[in-house]
Design a protein around this motif. Structure first.
Motif, short mmCIF file in Angstrom:
data_model
loop_
_atom_site.label_atom_id
_atom_site.label_comp_id
_atom_site.label_asym_id
_atom_site.label_seq_id
_atom_site.Cartn_x
_atom_site.Cartn_y
_atom_site.Cartn_z
N GLY A 50 0.75 -1.14 -0.01
CA GLY A 50 -0.13 -0.03 -0.04
C GLY A 50 0.80 1.26 0.10
N LEU A 51 2.08 1.18 -0.10
CA LEU A 51 3.04 2.27 -0.31
C LEU A 51 3.08 2.85 -1.52
CD1 LEU A 51 5.97 0.90 1.92
CD2 LEU A 51 4.52 2.72 2.67
N LYS A 52 3.11 4.38 -1.49
CA LYS A 52 3.14 4.96 -2.79
C LYS A 52 4.45 6.00 -2.62
CE LYS A 52 -1.63 5.22 -3.70
NZ LYS A 52 -2.75 6.07 -3.93
N GLY A 53 5.26 6.08 -3.86
CA GLY A 53 6.43 6.98 -3.83
C GLY A 53 6.98 6.87 -5.16
N GLU A 54 8.46 7.17 -4.98
CA GLU A 54 9.16 6.98 -6.34
C GLU A 54 10.35 6.45 -6.07
OE1 GLU A 54 9.83 10.91 -7.82
OE2 GLU A 54 8.03 11.61 -7.26
N VAL A 55 11.01 5.68 -7.00
CA VAL A 55 12.23 5.14 -6.79
C VAL A 55 13.26 5.45 -8.08
CG1 VAL A 55 11.60 2.92 -7.95
CG2 VAL A 55 13.66 2.99 -6.48
N ALA A 56 14.49 5.51 -8.04
CA ALA A 56 15.23 6.19 -8.89
C ALA A 56 16.83 5.37 -8.94
CB ALA A 56 15.47 7.70 -8.92
N ALA A 57 17.26 4.96 -10.35
CA ALA A 57 18.45 4.77 -10.35
C ALA A 57 19.32 5.81 -10.93
CB ALA A 57 18.65 3.72 -11.49
N VAL A 58 20.28 6.26 -9.98
CA VAL A 58 21.08 7.63 -10.04
C VAL A 58 22.57 7.38 -10.24
CG1 VAL A 58 21.55 9.88 -8.95
CG2 VAL A 58 19.21 8.82 -8.71
N ARG A 59 23.09 7.96 -11.17
CA ARG A 59 24.72 7.80 -11.23
C ARG A 59 25.08 9.38 -10.71
NH1 ARG A 59 24.24 3.53 -11.65
NH2 ARG A 59 24.10 2.16 -13.60
N GLY A 60 26.38 9.29 -10.29
CA GLY A 60 26.85 10.37 -9.56
C GLY A 60 26.75 10.72 -8.20
N LEU A 61 26.30 9.65 -7.49
CA LEU A 61 26.17 9.70 -5.91
C LEU A 61 27.00 8.60 -5.31
CD1 LEU A 61 22.44 10.21 -4.96
CD2 LEU A 61 24.31 11.85 -4.88
N GLU A 62 27.86 8.98 -4.37
CA GLU A 62 28.75 8.06 -3.82
C GLU A 62 28.67 7.99 -2.33
OE1 GLU A 62 30.97 5.06 -3.89
OE2 GLU A 62 30.70 6.08 -5.88
N LEU A 63 28.04 6.94 -1.99
CA LEU A 63 27.69 6.52 -0.52
C LEU A 63 29.10 6.14 0.38
CD1 LEU A 63 25.38 6.30 1.53
CD2 LEU A 63 24.97 4.08 0.78
N HIS A 64 29.23 6.70 1.41
CA HIS A 64 30.47 6.29 2.13
C HIS A 64 29.81 6.17 3.55
CE1 HIS A 64 33.27 7.76 -0.81
NE2 HIS A 64 32.66 8.73 -1.15
N GLU A 65 30.73 5.79 4.45
CA GLU A 65 30.28 5.22 5.80
C GLU A 65 30.09 6.33 6.55
OE1 GLU A 65 32.71 3.42 9.65
OE2 GLU A 65 33.34 3.00 7.79
N HIS A 66 30.52 7.51 6.17
CA HIS A 66 30.06 8.83 6.99
C HIS A 66 29.06 9.82 6.22
CE1 HIS A 66 32.16 7.17 10.62
NE2 HIS A 66 33.34 7.01 9.60
N GLY A 67 28.75 9.48 5.05
CA GLY A 67 28.18 10.64 4.35
C GLY A 67 27.96 10.19 2.91
N LEU A 68 27.38 11.07 2.16
CA LEU A 68 26.73 10.95 0.84
C LEU A 68 27.73 11.91 -0.18
CD1 LEU A 68 25.08 9.38 -1.35
CD2 LEU A 68 23.38 11.20 -0.58
N ASP A 69 28.36 11.70 -1.11
CA ASP A 69 28.93 12.62 -1.92
C ASP A 69 28.23 12.73 -3.24
OD1 ASP A 69 31.21 12.99 -0.06
OD2 ASP A 69 32.29 11.60 -1.22
N VAL A 70 28.05 14.00 -3.81
CA VAL A 70 27.65 14.18 -5.04
C VAL A 70 28.52 14.68 -5.94
CG1 VAL A 70 26.01 15.69 -6.30
CG2 VAL A 70 25.51 15.07 -3.84
N GLU A 71 28.81 13.81 -6.90
CA GLU A 71 29.79 14.00 -7.99
C GLU A 71 29.34 14.97 -9.03
OE1 GLU A 71 30.58 10.00 -9.08
OE2 GLU A 71 31.63 9.74 -7.13
N GLU A 72 30.14 15.45 -9.82
CA GLU A 72 30.07 16.25 -11.17
C GLU A 72 29.47 15.19 -11.97
OE1 GLU A 72 32.27 18.75 -14.32
OE2 GLU A 72 32.98 18.89 -12.09
N GLY A 73 28.37 15.83 -12.63
CA GLY A 73 27.57 15.04 -13.54
C GLY A 73 26.30 14.13 -13.06
N LEU A 74 25.79 14.52 -12.01
CA LEU A 74 24.77 13.85 -11.47
C LEU A 74 23.73 13.39 -12.48
CD1 LEU A 74 23.57 12.67 -8.71
CD2 LEU A 74 22.44 14.80 -8.53
N HIS A 75 23.29 12.26 -12.51
CA HIS A 75 22.32 11.84 -13.53
C HIS A 75 21.28 10.95 -13.05
CE1 HIS A 75 20.71 10.65 -17.48
NE2 HIS A 75 21.13 9.48 -17.27
N VAL A 76 20.01 11.16 -13.34
CA VAL A 76 19.11 10.09 -12.86
C VAL A 76 18.76 9.20 -14.20
CG1 VAL A 76 16.63 9.89 -12.40
CG2 VAL A 76 17.96 11.69 -11.35
N ARG A 77 19.29 7.94 -14.02
CA ARG A 77 19.15 7.14 -15.20
C ARG A 77 17.80 6.47 -15.30
NH1 ARG A 77 19.31 1.95 -16.36
NH2 ARG A 77 19.40 1.18 -13.97
#
Length: 82
Positions: A50-77
């Motif tokens: 019954g949940l509603k929302g959105e899901v996306a495959a994204v290029r240009g994000l890098e998940l690290h132990e202590h944070g999230l980096d946004v790289e140049e060229g962020l793109h929603v695939r």
């Protein structure tokens, strides 16, 4: 918002289609394949709950132990609403 990082796409593809064929496919293709299957299954299961929302495959994000980096060229695939 949830962020999910797939780190073993090549191994999953190799287990499904065999090491020889996996060696012939680029890692980027493996990642896209796994992401597309995962998106399909997530939508199916979340919609069934019954949940509603959105899901996306994204290029240009890098998940690290202590944070999230946004790289140049962020793109929603791929983006899907459910």
């Amino acid at each position: 918002m949830l962020v999910l990082k797939i780190t073993n796409a090549s191994e999953v593809v190799a287990a499904k289609i065999g090491r020889f064929l996996e060696a012939l496919t680029p890692d980027a293709l493996d990642e896209k394949t796994i992401e597309d299957v995962l998106i399909k299954e997530l939508i199916k299961n979340l919609s069934a709950e019954g949940l509603k929302g959105e899901v996306a495959a994204v290029r240009g994000l890098e998940l690290h132990e202590h944070g999230l980096d946004v790289e140049e060229g962020l793109h929603v695939r791929r983006r899907e609403a459910f």
